[in-house]
Motif scaffolding. Structure first.
Motif, PDB file in Angstrom:
ATOM      1  N   GLU A   1       0.835  -1.202   0.000  1.00 19.26           N
ATOM      2  CA  GLU A   1       0.000   0.000   0.000  1.00 19.26           C
ATOM      3  C   GLU A   1       0.872   1.256   0.000  1.00 19.26           C
TER       4      GLU A   1
ATOM      5  N   SER B   1      -4.512  -1.045  -2.639  1.00 18.71           N
ATOM      6  CA  SER B   1      -5.176  -0.228  -1.634  1.00 18.71           C
ATOM      7  C   SER B   1      -6.084  -1.140  -0.836  1.00 18.71           C
ATOM      8  N   ARG B   2      -6.081  -0.918   0.460  1.00 18.75           N
ATOM      9  CA  ARG B   2      -6.902  -1.758   1.325  1.00 18.75           C
ATOM     10  C   ARG B   2      -8.237  -1.067   1.574  1.00 18.75           C
TER      11      ARG B   2
END
Length: 58
Positions: A35, A41-42
């Motif tokens: 990230e 992207s979380r």
């Protein structure tokens, strides 16, 4: 781990941990590094894989 995401886009961290036989904590650390490098992207639920490198911010 990035290759595992390429094979299963949208996988959850738990699923990645299980498929790679790694601990969830190890996956979270690796996802954090990916990230920070703008490769993923979380979000709540699945991990979003970026197919193009994002621009780095100054």
């Amino acid at each position: 781990m990035y290759n595992a995401l390429l094979r299963a886009p949208g996988a959850t961290a738990a699923l990645i941990a299980e498929s790679l036989n790694l601990s969830p904590a190890r996956i979270r650390r690796a996802l954090g590094a990916l990230e920070r490098s703008a490769m993923v992207s979380r979000t709540p639920g699945p991990v979003a894989l970026h197919t193009r490198p994002a621009r780095r911010r100054p």
